[in-house]
Design a protein around this motif. Structure first.
Motif, short mmCIF file in Angstrom:
data_model
loop_
_atom_site.label_atom_id
_atom_site.label_comp_id
_atom_site.label_asym_id
_atom_site.label_seq_id
_atom_site.Cartn_x
_atom_site.Cartn_y
_atom_site.Cartn_z
N GLU A 79 0.83 -1.21 0.00
CA GLU A 79 0.00 0.00 0.00
C GLU A 79 0.86 1.25 0.00
O GLU A 79 0.56 2.24 -0.69
N VAL A 80 1.94 1.22 0.78
CA VAL A 80 2.86 2.36 0.83
C VAL A 80 3.45 2.63 -0.55
O VAL A 80 3.50 3.77 -1.01
N ALA A 81 3.89 1.56 -1.20
CA ALA A 81 4.49 1.71 -2.53
C ALA A 81 3.50 2.30 -3.52
O ALA A 81 3.84 3.19 -4.32
N ARG A 82 2.28 1.83 -3.46
CA ARG A 82 1.25 2.32 -4.39
C ARG A 82 0.97 3.80 -4.17
O ARG A 82 0.93 4.58 -5.13
N GLU A 83 0.81 4.21 -2.92
CA GLU A 83 0.47 5.61 -2.64
C GLU A 83 1.65 6.55 -2.83
O GLU A 83 1.46 7.74 -3.12
N ALA A 84 2.87 6.03 -2.65
CA ALA A 84 4.05 6.88 -2.81
C ALA A 84 4.59 6.87 -4.23
O ALA A 84 5.56 7.58 -4.53
N GLY A 85 3.99 6.07 -5.09
CA GLY A 85 4.42 6.02 -6.48
C GLY A 85 5.71 5.25 -6.69
O GLY A 85 6.51 5.60 -7.57
N LEU A 86 5.93 4.20 -5.88
CA LEU A 86 7.15 3.39 -5.99
C LEU A 86 6.85 2.10 -6.74
O LEU A 86 5.70 1.68 -6.85
N ILE A 87 7.91 1.45 -7.21
CA ILE A 87 7.71 0.30 -8.10
C ILE A 87 7.15 -0.92 -7.37
O ILE A 87 6.35 -1.66 -7.94
N ASP A 88 7.58 -1.13 -6.12
CA ASP A 88 7.07 -2.30 -5.40
C ASP A 88 7.32 -2.16 -3.89
O ASP A 88 7.94 -1.19 -3.43
N ALA A 89 6.84 -3.14 -3.14
CA ALA A 89 6.96 -3.12 -1.69
C ALA A 89 8.41 -3.17 -1.23
O ALA A 89 8.79 -2.53 -0.24
N ALA A 90 9.24 -3.93 -1.96
CA ALA A 90 10.64 -4.05 -1.58
C ALA A 90 11.34 -2.69 -1.64
O ALA A 90 12.12 -2.33 -0.75
N ARG A 91 11.05 -1.94 -2.70
CA ARG A 91 11.65 -0.61 -2.83
C ARG A 91 11.15 0.32 -1.73
O ARG A 91 11.92 1.10 -1.16
N ALA A 92 9.88 0.22 -1.41
CA ALA A 92 9.32 1.04 -0.33
C ALA A 92 10.00 0.72 0.99
O ALA A 92 10.34 1.63 1.77
N HIS A 93 10.24 -0.55 1.25
CA HIS A 93 10.89 -0.97 2.49
C HIS A 93 12.29 -0.38 2.60
O HIS A 93 12.69 0.13 3.66
N VAL A 94 13.04 -0.43 1.51
CA VAL A 94 14.40 0.10 1.50
C VAL A 94 14.40 1.61 1.76
O VAL A 94 15.20 2.12 2.56
N LEU A 95 13.50 2.32 1.10
CA LEU A 95 13.47 3.77 1.24
C LEU A 95 12.98 4.22 2.61
O LEU A 95 13.48 5.21 3.16
#
Length: 228
Positions: A170-186
């Motif tokens: 959900e975080v990745a989708r709302e922040a405009g990121l490619i996937d959950a893994a990228r969101a976790h790293v950021l």
């Protein structure tokens, strides 16, 4: 902050005073309110404290010669200042808050520190808010808008509003990121940025690395007790 306040550089002294005002105004006002002051009286007394004690008596510059954390010195000075104001007022202008402050100040020795959980909790929150503000400013300056947005969604908003942390998808989708893994790293990267800023904020008033570690641990303890 303490070293900058004693600097010959006028801009450095102004920056130190600005930082002190951001980090200590709310704790001072809250302590006065908790001791019986009305909202207007607490604001007025705090502003008077900033002018008479912090600026005119150079509280920050003198802090270099006093052992212990700056928050202890500030609370002791605030108590003494509230007492002094009470003594200056006529009997009709005195109220319960001033009397309580006078009694509290006179019950402790001049150089002792009695922890005040309300003051310390507000101080801890102000330190964290300053660190978050610095972290945000640096993240945006680096063009990491999506990363900071992800951090807000995953960490800040749940903490402020008492909600459950959203899943990384959900975080990745709302922040405009490619996937959950990228969101976790950021999110982890932004968390480290804020923690680094918190270390910086605390180190501006603590002298030794051990003192910085102790103050950061105390901030966590205070915020944990507040449930925040």
């Amino acid at each position: 902050m303490v070293e900058a306040a004693a600097s010959d550089d006028l801009d450095a002294r102004r920056a130190a005073l600005d930082a002190f005002t951001r980090q200590y105004t709310a704790p001072c006002v809250s302590w006065l309110r908790a001791n019986g002051c009305g909202a207007d009286q607490a604001e007025e007394t705090t502003q008077n404290f900033l002018v008479e004690v912090v600026i005119n008596r150079q509280l920050l510059s003198n802090a270099r010669r006093v052992s212990g954390p700056l928050r202890a010195l500030v609370l002791r000075a605030l108590r003494n200042h509230a007492t002094d104001l009470a003594r200056r007022r006529s009997a009709r202008d005195r109220h319960e808050a001033a009397a309580a402050a006078q009694q509290a100040a006179e019950s402790e020795s001049e150089h002792s520190y009695q922890p005040d959980l309300g003051f310390d909790a507000d101080w801890a929150r102000a330190q964290l808010e300053e660190a978050i503000a610095r972290g945000c400013s640096r993240a945006l300056a680096l063009g990491k808008h999506s990363a900071w947005r992800a951090f807000e969604l995953r960490v800040l908003h749940p903490a402020v509003h008492g909600r459950l942390e959203p899943e990384y998808d959900e975080v990745a989708r709302e922040a405009g990121l490619i996937d959950a893994a990228r969101a976790h790293v950021l999110v982890r990267e932004m968390r480290m940025l804020v923690l680094s800023a918190l270390d910086e904020v605390v180190s501006e008033t603590a002298r030794e690395p051990a003192e910085v570690e102790a103050e950061i641990a105390y901030i966590r303890e205070c915020l944990g007790a507040m449930g925040r």
